[in-house]
Design an enzyme around this catalytic site. Structure first.
Site, PDB file in Angstrom:
ATOM      1  N   GLU A  11      33.657  57.549 -84.409  1.00 20.88           N
ATOM      2  CA  GLU A  11      34.462  57.187 -85.570  1.00 20.88           C
ATOM      3  C   GLU A  11      35.869  56.723 -85.201  1.00 20.88           C
ATOM      4  OE1 GLU A  11      32.133  60.048 -88.759  1.00 20.88           O
ATOM      5  OE2 GLU A  11      33.781  60.878 -87.639  1.00 20.88           O
ATOM      6  N   GLY A  76      26.962  61.966 -96.233  1.00 22.13           N
ATOM      7  CA  GLY A  76      25.693  61.920 -96.939  1.00 22.13           C
ATOM      8  C   GLY A  76      25.963  61.524 -98.394  1.00 22.13           C
ATOM      9  N   MET A 171      31.836  67.088 -93.834  1.00 19.36           N
ATOM     10  CA  MET A 171      32.222  68.398 -93.319  1.00 19.36           C
ATOM     11  C   MET A 171      33.716  68.567 -93.034  1.00 19.36           C
ATOM     12  SD  MET A 171      28.831  68.879 -90.911  1.00 19.36           S
ATOM     13  CE  MET A 171      29.115  70.587 -90.492  1.00 19.36           C
ATOM     14  N   GLU A 172      34.535  67.610 -93.463  1.00 25.55           N
ATOM     15  CA  GLU A 172      35.955  67.695 -93.093  1.00 25.55           C
ATOM     16  C   GLU A 172      36.964  67.356 -94.188  1.00 25.55           C
ATOM     17  OE1 GLU A 172      33.834  65.563 -91.336  1.00 25.55           O
ATOM     18  OE2 GLU A 172      33.313  67.015 -89.770  1.00 25.55           O
ATOM     19  N   ASP A 195      23.387  58.529 -94.686  1.00 21.16           N
ATOM     20  CA  ASP A 195      22.120  59.140 -95.124  1.00 21.16           C
ATOM     21  C   ASP A 195      22.339  59.603 -96.557  1.00 21.16           C
ATOM     22  OD1 ASP A 195      23.710  61.323 -93.271  1.00 21.16           O
ATOM     23  OD2 ASP A 195      22.955  62.192 -95.124  1.00 21.16           O
TER      24      ASP A 195
HETATM   25  N1  ADE Z   1      27.842  63.589 -92.597  1.00 16.69           N
HETATM   26  C1  ADE Z   1      26.953  62.587 -92.671  1.00 16.69           C
HETATM   27  N2  ADE Z   1      25.848  62.973 -93.344  1.00 16.69           N
HETATM   28  C2  ADE Z   1      26.051  64.249 -93.708  1.00 16.69           C
HETATM   29  C3  ADE Z   1      25.265  65.209 -94.402  1.00 16.69           C
HETATM   30  N3  ADE Z   1      24.061  64.905 -94.854  1.00 16.69           N
HETATM   31  N4  ADE Z   1      25.784  66.449 -94.577  1.00 16.69           N
HETATM   32  C4  ADE Z   1      27.016  66.752 -94.106  1.00 16.69           C
HETATM   33  N5  ADE Z   1      27.792  65.901 -93.434  1.00 16.69           N
HETATM   34  C5  ADE Z   1      27.314  64.655 -93.237  1.00 16.69           C
END
Ligand code: ADE
Length: 239
Positions: A11, A76, A171-172, A195
């Site tokens: 990234e 996601g 997650m951040e 995703d």
């Molecule tokens: N980053 C990218 N895809 C993710 C997901 N499904 N859950 C958490 N962090 C992500």
């Protein structure tokens, strides 16, 4: 000075490689790369995965002189219209894994804190314009739901959508947002959808993450071109 954070090497490596007058400095376990990018003096760092890493890195960036922070990376998709490749610009960020409900607080609320932290209006507007400049992509503004979990279940996605009205999960972002709010530092989170956080998330993430990380990076470059250039002064000591 602009601070730029990505969770993973994919990234931020391309941005770091293009820094002019690059200097790198590691302090308290955080490596900061400072230099000039598109006429802006910036500090870039790979923040690591998860909220604790993101909080440490954000605090280090602010201590080194960052006055505005951009977080770039993948997520996601949660919003039902989002597909792999689309982009989310944060309106605000929440921590979906915080649960003090047994003491009477709403889900996601840390006692003594707001439920969510709002992104800066100007950075949002510039990020939106920069994202739309990429062409052919769906770009939505929405809430980023962060937690120390890789989400890969349709039920959890439905829950994130219904409980928080989240556009995407990662997650951040909310950790960056919380630290920025504490310091009065404006921020925005830019996430490219790798995703849709359901059962296919593991496979899609592995396949699409590098390409989507590059896409988010392109948005950051387009943002830098649009943001009014600050005077490029000599690097502050220690940055
Ligand atoms: N980053 C990218 N895809 C993710 C997901 N499904 N859950 C958490 N962090 C992500």
């Amino acid at each position: 000075m602009l601070g730029i954070i990505g969770a993973m090497n994919e990234e931020v490596e391309l941005l770091i490689a293009e820094l002019r007058e690059r200097r790198s400095n590691t302090q308290a376990g955080v490596t900061l790369h400072s230099g000039v990018l598109d006429g802006h003096r910036v500090i870039i760092t790979e923040g690591g995965i998860g909220k604790v890493n993101a909080a440490m890195t954000t605090a280090a960036l602010i201590a080194a002189g960052a006055t505005r922070i951009i977080f770039t990376g993948v997520a996601g998709g949660v919003h039902p219209e989002l597909a792999v490749g689309d982009l989310v610009i944060s309106t605000d960020c929440v921590q979906h894994d915080v649960d003090v409900t047994v003491l009477g607080y709403d889900l996601g609320v840390i006692p003594g804190e707001a439920l969510s932290w709002s992104a800066d209006e100007e950075l949002r507007a510039v990020a939106l314009a920069a994202a739309r400049e990429q062409g052919g992509l769906r770009v939505i503004e929405g809430r980023v739901a962060s937690g120390d979990q890789f989400v890969a279940a349709a039920e959890r996605v439905a829950w994130l959508w219904q409980t928080f009205g989240a556009a995407c999960t990662e997650m951040e972002g909310a950790a960056v947002a919380q630290v920025c709010a504490r310091h009065g530092v404006p921020f925005v989170v830019i996430r490219s959808v790798s995703d849709t956080a359901d059962t296919g998330a593991k496979v899609d993430y592995r396949e699409f993450m590098p390409q989507m990380a590059r896409r988010a990076k392109l948005v950051v470059r387009a943002m830098l071109r649009r943001l009014e250039r600050e005077q490029v002064e000599p690097a502050p000591n220690g940055a």
